[in-house]
Design a protein around this motif. Sequence first.
Motif, PDB file in Angstrom:
ATOM      1  N   ASN A  42       0.753  -1.263  -0.052  1.00  0.00           N
ATOM      2  CA  ASN A  42      -0.162  -0.093   0.014  1.00  0.00           C
ATOM      3  C   ASN A  42       0.954   1.266   0.156  1.00  0.00           C
ATOM      4  N   PHE A  43       0.526   2.239  -0.812  1.00  0.00           N
ATOM      5  CA  PHE A  43       1.236   3.398  -0.936  1.00  0.00           C
ATOM      6  C   PHE A  43       0.456   4.686  -0.779  1.00  0.00           C
ATOM      7  N   ALA A  44       1.067   5.656  -0.442  1.00  0.00           N
ATOM      8  CA  ALA A  44       0.494   7.065  -0.598  1.00  0.00           C
ATOM      9  C   ALA A  44       1.503   8.257  -0.896  1.00  0.00           C
ATOM     10  N   PHE A  45       0.856   9.493  -1.332  1.00  0.00           N
ATOM     11  CA  PHE A  45       1.716  10.499  -1.554  1.00  0.00           C
ATOM     12  C   PHE A  45       1.073  11.613  -1.042  1.00  0.00           C
ATOM     13  N   VAL A  46       1.904  12.342  -0.059  1.00  0.00           N
ATOM     14  CA  VAL A  46       1.129  13.464   0.630  1.00  0.00           C
ATOM     15  C   VAL A  46       2.101  14.871   0.319  1.00  0.00           C
ATOM     16  N   GLY A  47       1.276  15.772   0.166  1.00  0.00           N
ATOM     17  CA  GLY A  47       1.739  17.049  -0.279  1.00  0.00           C
ATOM     18  C   GLY A  47       0.791  18.333  -0.686  1.00  0.00           C
ATOM     19  N   PRO A  48       1.078  19.321  -0.934  1.00  0.00           N
ATOM     20  CA  PRO A  48       0.216  20.557  -1.130  1.00  0.00           C
ATOM     21  C   PRO A  48      -0.091  20.458  -2.689  1.00  0.00           C
ATOM     22  N   THR A  49      -1.178  21.144  -2.959  1.00  0.00           N
ATOM     23  CA  THR A  49      -1.666  21.523  -4.366  1.00  0.00           C
ATOM     24  C   THR A  49      -0.863  22.785  -4.843  1.00  0.00           C
ATOM     25  N   GLY A  50      -0.766  23.019  -6.005  1.00  0.00           N
ATOM     26  CA  GLY A  50      -0.380  24.028  -6.817  1.00  0.00           C
ATOM     27  C   GLY A  50       0.944  24.441  -6.962  1.00  0.00           C
ATOM     28  N   LEU A  51       1.727  23.473  -6.315  1.00  0.00           N
ATOM     29  CA  LEU A  51       3.339  23.693  -6.485  1.00  0.00           C
ATOM     30  C   LEU A  51       3.789  22.676  -7.554  1.00  0.00           C
ATOM     31  N   CYS A  52       4.614  23.344  -8.485  1.00  0.00           N
ATOM     32  CA  CYS A  52       5.046  22.452  -9.719  1.00  0.00           C
ATOM     33  C   CYS A  52       6.037  21.235  -9.223  1.00  0.00           C
ATOM     34  N   HIS A  53       6.952  21.883  -8.433  1.00  0.00           N
ATOM     35  CA  HIS A  53       7.839  20.577  -7.882  1.00  0.00           C
ATOM     36  C   HIS A  53       7.145  19.384  -7.310  1.00  0.00           C
ATOM     37  N   VAL A  54       6.090  19.759  -6.532  1.00  0.00           N
ATOM     38  CA  VAL A  54       5.396  18.727  -5.728  1.00  0.00           C
ATOM     39  C   VAL A  54       4.362  17.844  -6.894  1.00  0.00           C
ATOM     40  N   ARG A  55       3.967  18.387  -8.031  1.00  0.00           N
ATOM     41  CA  ARG A  55       3.282  17.872  -8.914  1.00  0.00           C
ATOM     42  C   ARG A  55       4.217  16.952  -9.721  1.00  0.00           C
ATOM     43  N   GLU A  56       5.433  17.390 -10.022  1.00  0.00           N
ATOM     44  CA  GLU A  56       6.394  16.614 -10.583  1.00  0.00           C
ATOM     45  C   GLU A  56       6.689  15.211  -9.787  1.00  0.00           C
ATOM     46  N   ARG A  57       7.019  15.587  -8.590  1.00  0.00           N
ATOM     47  CA  ARG A  57       7.616  14.590  -7.789  1.00  0.00           C
ATOM     48  C   ARG A  57       6.340  13.441  -7.351  1.00  0.00           C
ATOM     49  N   GLN A  58       5.303  13.937  -7.496  1.00  0.00           N
ATOM     50  CA  GLN A  58       3.961  12.902  -7.189  1.00  0.00           C
ATOM     51  C   GLN A  58       3.829  12.132  -8.847  1.00  0.00           C
ATOM     52  N   GLU A  59       4.033  12.977  -9.963  1.00  0.00           N
ATOM     53  CA  GLU A  59       3.914  11.908 -11.114  1.00  0.00           C
ATOM     54  C   GLU A  59       4.996  10.804 -11.220  1.00  0.00           C
ATOM     55  N   GLY A  60       6.365  11.279 -10.750  1.00  0.00           N
ATOM     56  CA  GLY A  60       7.440  10.416 -10.919  1.00  0.00           C
ATOM     57  C   GLY A  60       6.926   9.262  -9.944  1.00  0.00           C
ATOM     58  N   PHE A  61       6.621   9.586  -8.676  1.00  0.00           N
ATOM     59  CA  PHE A  61       6.177   8.376  -7.819  1.00  0.00           C
ATOM     60  C   PHE A  61       5.175   7.518  -8.141  1.00  0.00           C
ATOM     61  N   ILE A  62       3.898   8.102  -8.861  1.00  0.00           N
ATOM     62  CA  ILE A  62       2.699   7.186  -9.148  1.00  0.00           C
ATOM     63  C   ILE A  62       3.076   6.302 -10.308  1.00  0.00           C
ATOM     64  N   GLN A  63       3.873   6.896 -11.451  1.00  0.00           N
ATOM     65  CA  GLN A  63       4.203   6.297 -12.628  1.00  0.00           C
ATOM     66  C   GLN A  63       4.946   5.170 -12.246  1.00  0.00           C
ATOM     67  N   THR A  64       6.178   5.324 -11.347  1.00  0.00           N
ATOM     68  CA  THR A  64       6.956   4.090 -11.039  1.00  0.00           C
ATOM     69  C   THR A  64       5.942   3.020 -10.156  1.00  0.00           C
ATOM     70  N   LEU A  65       5.137   3.385  -9.429  1.00  0.00           N
ATOM     71  CA  LEU A  65       4.429   2.281  -8.676  1.00  0.00           C
ATOM     72  C   LEU A  65       3.440   1.679  -9.813  1.00  0.00           C
ATOM     73  N   GLU A  66       3.001   2.371 -10.656  1.00  0.00           N
ATOM     74  CA  GLU A  66       2.098   1.987 -11.714  1.00  0.00           C
ATOM     75  C   GLU A  66       2.841   0.825 -12.493  1.00  0.00           C
ATOM     76  N   ASN A  67       3.871   1.229 -12.876  1.00  0.00           N
ATOM     77  CA  ASN A  67       4.802   0.338 -13.753  1.00  0.00           C
ATOM     78  C   ASN A  67       5.215  -1.152 -12.766  1.00  0.00           C
ATOM     79  N   ALA A  68       5.050  -0.929 -11.643  1.00  0.00           N
ATOM     80  CA  ALA A  68       5.275  -2.118 -10.847  1.00  0.00           C
ATOM     81  C   ALA A  68       3.983  -2.684 -10.470  1.00  0.00           C
ATOM     82  N   GLY A  69       2.915  -2.226 -10.789  1.00  0.00           N
ATOM     83  CA  GLY A  69       1.675  -3.092 -10.715  1.00  0.00           C
ATOM     84  C   GLY A  69       0.887  -2.382  -9.592  1.00  0.00           C
ATOM     85  N   SER A  70       1.264  -1.202  -8.912  1.00  0.00           N
ATOM     86  CA  SER A  70       0.617  -1.048  -7.706  1.00  0.00           C
ATOM     87  C   SER A  70       0.026   0.473  -7.949  1.00  0.00           C
ATOM     88  N   ASP A  71      -0.919   0.490  -7.101  1.00  0.00           N
ATOM     89  CA  ASP A  71      -1.960   2.006  -6.911  1.00  0.00           C
ATOM     90  C   ASP A  71      -1.356   2.789  -5.731  1.00  0.00           C
TER      91      ASP A  71
END
Length: 388
Positions: A117-146
């Motif tokens: 089980n995985f989660a990402f915690v961070g504020p909205t509206g900040l570019c660096h946070v969005r990019e970190r979330q995208e990298g985090f979620i994409q890698t999890l999805e590639n590994a078959g995780s939500d």
Amino acid sequence: MQYKQVALAIVAHEYAHGRRKIKGIIDYYRKHSAWEIHRNAQSQPFVMPEDLADWDGDGVIGEIYTEEDVAIYNLLSIPVVNTSSNTLANDFPSVRVDNHTIGSMAAEHLIECKLDNFAFVGPTGLCHVRERQEGFIQTLENAGSDCTTVRYEARDVRGTHVSEELVMPEELLGALEALTLPVGIMASSDRVGFAVLEACRKLGLRSPEDVALIGVDNDEMYCNLAYSSMTSIAPNARDVGFIAAGMLDKLMSGEELEQPHVLVPPIRIVFRNSTDMTRSQYPEVARALRFIRNHANQFIDVTNVLDVVPVSRRWLEMKFKAEVGHGIYQEIRRIHVEHAKELLLTTDWPVSRVAKESGFNNTERFEFAFQKLLEMSATEYRRKQSKA
């Protein structure tokens, strides 16, 4: 000698990341250029973008966050190099932290902790946070995780310039209670991670057993004062500043940039207790491993381990080797050398002090252990990593 007048509009200079960025700028111009750093009205070596509206200088290294910043810098007839991750700055030469890689690195680390089980915690509206979330979620999805996302609105703490990631632990209680445990969490920064771990403490959740957490910035204060000392990714902020200074130097000399946009990858993960998912079918082996890792900077031997794991040495050695692949003494030396590697990269301490701060009684034993594990001396390791 004609000094170039350079302004540092690093509005996040109060934070560890901003200070490391400034260190890189200082390292560059002290060795390569004759610069004079512009002072603000309070004689401080930092300015806000609006302070530069009528400034007659030679160049700026800044952080662009808003359309107002863009408008101000566009009116200047001097080179400007941006070091923020904001997409509004795309028309300016930029050196940025590689946030997608940071997110991916965090995901890979939590996957290695054998979590489901995985989660990402961070504020909205900040570019660096969005990019970190995208990298985090994409890698999890590639590994078959939500991934569950926990987002909140960023606070505006510097007028229109910088939004703060700060969040009160109480704001996270409901979201954390709803997560399926055990869970691996990436926090967008160490400040956010500190708040997440405080919320865990209030909820009676254990870390890393219930919540394994990794932050970003390797901010010593937040990481080491957290409820569970926090594993964190160390971005290479120093190189962001160093490269940005080199780019500005070229622009002020009338040269063209071969690469006007640079992404700087993170340095490494700094491992601490919050992701120490030491698992074993034998609790004694897990306890021994945790004790060794928690004493990476202190001299310990096998007898110290047996003091906290009161079983026979022969039994523990046998089970330990079966689980880990080598003996207790070898693991102590491995952890001490790993800690020494970090100190060699992050300090300018002489090898003798690195040895002492890494749990070795004398430099000779340290050098022997380092050479045996890495097939090079500590000095050679530092030199090679510095060149890299």
